[in-house]
Design an enzyme around this catalytic site. Sequence first.
Site, mmCIF file in Angstrom:
data_model
loop_
_atom_site.group_PDB
_atom_site.id
_atom_site.type_symbol
_atom_site.label_atom_id
_atom_site.label_comp_id
_atom_site.label_asym_id
_atom_site.label_seq_id
_atom_site.Cartn_x
_atom_site.Cartn_y
_atom_site.Cartn_z
ATOM 1 N N GLU A 215 40.734 54.802 41.163
ATOM 2 C CA GLU A 215 39.634 54.205 41.922
ATOM 3 C C GLU A 215 39.319 54.936 43.216
ATOM 4 O O GLU A 215 38.161 55.016 43.617
ATOM 5 C CB GLU A 215 39.927 52.739 42.295
ATOM 6 C CG GLU A 215 40.226 51.828 41.133
ATOM 7 C CD GLU A 215 41.707 51.643 40.951
ATOM 8 O OE1 GLU A 215 42.426 52.656 40.975
ATOM 9 O OE2 GLU A 215 42.153 50.505 40.774
ATOM 10 N N ARG B 29 49.529 43.419 44.813
ATOM 11 C CA ARG B 29 49.001 42.150 44.275
ATOM 12 C C ARG B 29 49.970 41.669 43.211
ATOM 13 O O ARG B 29 49.892 42.065 42.050
ATOM 14 C CB ARG B 29 47.588 42.346 43.718
ATOM 15 C CG ARG B 29 46.580 42.690 44.811
ATOM 16 C CD ARG B 29 45.141 42.740 44.307
ATOM 17 N NE ARG B 29 44.257 43.153 45.385
ATOM 18 C CZ ARG B 29 43.876 44.411 45.624
ATOM 19 N NH1 ARG B 29 44.304 45.380 44.830
ATOM 20 N NH2 ARG B 29 43.073 44.716 46.617
ATOM 21 N N ASP C 24 44.168 50.377 39.024
ATOM 22 C CA ASP C 24 45.224 49.446 39.443
ATOM 23 C C ASP C 24 45.714 48.584 38.275
ATOM 24 O O ASP C 24 44.919 48.188 37.409
ATOM 25 C CB ASP C 24 44.723 48.537 40.564
ATOM 26 C CG ASP C 24 44.666 49.259 41.907
ATOM 27 O OD1 ASP C 24 45.156 50.392 41.986
ATOM 28 O OD2 ASP C 24 44.136 48.676 42.872
ATOM 29 N N HIS D 131 54.365 42.474 37.864
ATOM 30 C CA HIS D 131 54.847 43.591 38.670
ATOM 31 C C HIS D 131 56.099 43.181 39.439
ATOM 32 O O HIS D 131 56.444 42.010 39.515
ATOM 33 C CB HIS D 131 53.780 44.031 39.673
ATOM 34 C CG HIS D 131 52.435 44.213 39.064
ATOM 35 N ND1 HIS D 131 52.150 45.231 38.203
ATOM 36 C CD2 HIS D 131 51.289 43.481 39.176
ATOM 37 C CE1 HIS D 131 50.894 45.129 37.803
ATOM 38 N NE2 HIS D 131 50.351 44.082 38.371
ATOM 39 N N ASP E 219 46.123 45.522 37.274
ATOM 40 C CA ASP E 219 45.821 44.088 37.275
ATOM 41 C C ASP E 219 44.505 43.865 36.536
ATOM 42 O O ASP E 219 43.923 44.804 35.974
ATOM 43 C CB ASP E 219 45.771 43.542 38.707
ATOM 44 C CG ASP E 219 44.716 44.224 39.580
ATOM 45 O OD1 ASP E 219 43.890 45.009 39.048
ATOM 46 O OD2 ASP E 219 44.700 43.980 40.799
ATOM 47 N N GLU F 190 41.470 43.271 37.547
ATOM 48 C CA GLU F 190 40.325 44.017 38.073
ATOM 49 C C GLU F 190 40.429 45.488 37.677
ATOM 50 O O GLU F 190 39.439 46.110 37.277
ATOM 51 C CB GLU F 190 40.280 43.875 39.606
ATOM 52 C CG GLU F 190 38.890 43.885 40.207
ATOM 53 C CD GLU F 190 38.049 42.697 39.788
ATOM 54 O OE1 GLU F 190 36.824 42.880 39.629
ATOM 55 O OE2 GLU F 190 38.595 41.597 39.592
ATOM 56 N N TYR G 255 53.045 48.035 44.130
ATOM 57 C CA TYR G 255 51.740 47.375 44.033
ATOM 58 C C TYR G 255 51.731 46.059 44.795
ATOM 59 O O TYR G 255 52.680 45.270 44.701
ATOM 60 C CB TYR G 255 51.379 47.136 42.567
ATOM 61 C CG TYR G 255 49.928 46.779 42.393
ATOM 62 C CD1 TYR G 255 48.925 47.595 42.905
ATOM 63 C CD2 TYR G 255 49.550 45.609 41.755
ATOM 64 C CE1 TYR G 255 47.594 47.267 42.761
ATOM 65 C CE2 TYR G 255 48.228 45.269 41.603
ATOM 66 C CZ TYR G 255 47.252 46.107 42.115
ATOM 67 O OH TYR G 255 45.927 45.768 41.986
#
Length: 693
Positions: free
Chosen positions: A8, A301, A81, A345, A83, A85, A299
């Site tokens: 990203e 989140r 990432d 995670h 997750d 999203e 990570y």
Amino acid sequence: MSDLVIVESPAKAKTIQKYLGSGYEVIASMGHVRDLPKSKMGVDKDNDFKPQYTDMKGKEDVIKELKKRAKKCDKVYLATDPDREGEAISWHIAQMLKLDMNEDNRVAFNEITKTGVKNGMSHPHKIDVDLVNAQQARRILDRLVGYELSPFLWKKVKRGLSAGRVQSVAVRLVVDRENEIRAFVPKEYWSVDAKFMAPSSRKVFDASLIAVDGEKLEIPNQAEADNLLARLENAEYTVKTVKKRVTKKQPAPPFITSTLQQEASRKLSFSAKRTMKAAQELYEGVDVQGVGAVGLITYMRTDSLRISDEAKKAAADYIGTVYGSDYLPPEPRSFKTKSNAQDAHEAIRPSTPELTPERVKSSLSSDQYKLYKLIWERFIASQMANALLDTVSADIEANGCTFRASGYSVKFDGFMALYVESTDSEDGTKKMLPELKAGDKLKLKSVSGNQHFTQPPPRYTEASLIKALEENGIGRPSTYAPTITTITSRRYVEHEGKALKPTNLGEVITELMKDHFKKIVDAKFTAEMENNLDEVEHGEKNWVSTLHEFYDDFSKTLKKAEEAMDGKRVKVPDEETDVVCELCGRNMVIKYSKFGKFLACPGFPECKNTKKIVTEADGSCPRCGKKMLLKKSKKGRSFYGCEGFPECSFMTWNVPTKEVCPQCGKTLFMKGGKSGKLVCETEGCGYERELKK
């Protein structure tokens, strides 16, 4: 030809490129490249909520470059990432580049280190469509609520308003708390407190009356407090019992997203948004002097407390070397993750524990350093030995009245040598007691009755609101920070110091929603919806049927609300101030513009008087003696300036205080916060004094 790896952000691309080397080309998509259109609903409600994705405006050059590079490479890897999203971004890019959806082209990195990147690249997998569907379902849900409920609010309240599932519940929590505070009736009570001196020490210590004639007591008023004081006149105070014991105190677990945001708020005064911005930068990679680009944390989140064996060993090696074997627990610590956690995670921890905060400080921004230090210390402390506390409780008798004094001393500091967790309600400093033994006759220094009143529940802070959202199952790690940013930026809630206070607009909207859209602002319903999305993610529930369950009921509710409110409009009351309009004599009210708050005359349009809102600070200008005002820079940072500006240009980042300089008599300013020092900013004076710790 080389393989293409798409991430990203440029920072993440730079770090990963370093570890992959030649044979790979790493480029950034700059976040999402496709989304629902902004100009219309973009969801076909009559065709099972089929989304109508379009290329995002402003991303034309990025998309063109991605397609160009993809044509020239042997294989494309999607490394966004790990997750929902990130999975959705990879899915959109795969569709845009026409990649084979059955190919193992998705890689994920829990940490961006050499080991983490190599491990991720050696285990490619297919895009997780269940994860994508969970993100799609959330995105479409929020679009349906926002694009259908917002126009209703425009018609019934005012234009420009917006509504959302999670944000509406968050605002309701703040509004409900404010109503509790308003409805609270303080109850008077008294305490009888004494100060004593032990025979073996000149140290004075405190004790409070807890019982009379062996029974616990409540003192409702001054008359009863005075009766007890009369009973204690000329009494002899004797230590009846002394209880000592050693208690163990365990370290807090490493951070998950919610606890990181809470602790950064308490210890660093960071907003949730500021915390996650710095955390994202630390995860994606920073150029560390002598090391190069490296992701400093795992990570960020996550709702899991898992820690890898390698990380535990690295922490143990550091603790043993720096603190000694006494500071290691009998075996490495593991922490139990909550039963409803996704556990995708590890906990948030330093990727490379040997990179201490001081080792990387010169390579980090101020926010990055403060947050990294917090994460690093919390993780290392979580793997240290328990602290041992010597607790003491002494009961003191006088004429049938029992006082109690308690305190503790640290027998072995353990993890407390490095880190102690903060709480929303700090206890203050625990008192140390002198050596006491049963039968000691104490010297009374003073005894008095003190009036108190029960206190209402405190307003939410960002930290306590995030905790409440998590406890109620509202939102997930990725949504806490955006939710708070949304409700404050849309002026449903505002900051008053650290506290969150609902605006008149927020209260009006919440009452309207409670009357007509009970489910939308119901915490249990919203939590259930989150659980449904989790089930979609795990492949246990169909995303289309989940949307039908919600929308079919929501559309009926919206129709009923429109019928019930036909021809009606709700007025948002202005917030009146005690500032009088000098043109017409009315009390001015607070209004909002894109630049923030200002004062306006309620007599508009007859009277068009407006003023800036001025916040006076303590002290006075050291140059001209006029008042000091609290101001905001263009970036929103607080500073202090003279009210005589522009004639007097004095300004400072330091906080003016009520104290005056003993040398020149001018205002002293606090530099470096409460643990810093007081300085005189009068030209040529130079006085400064360290603040007491």
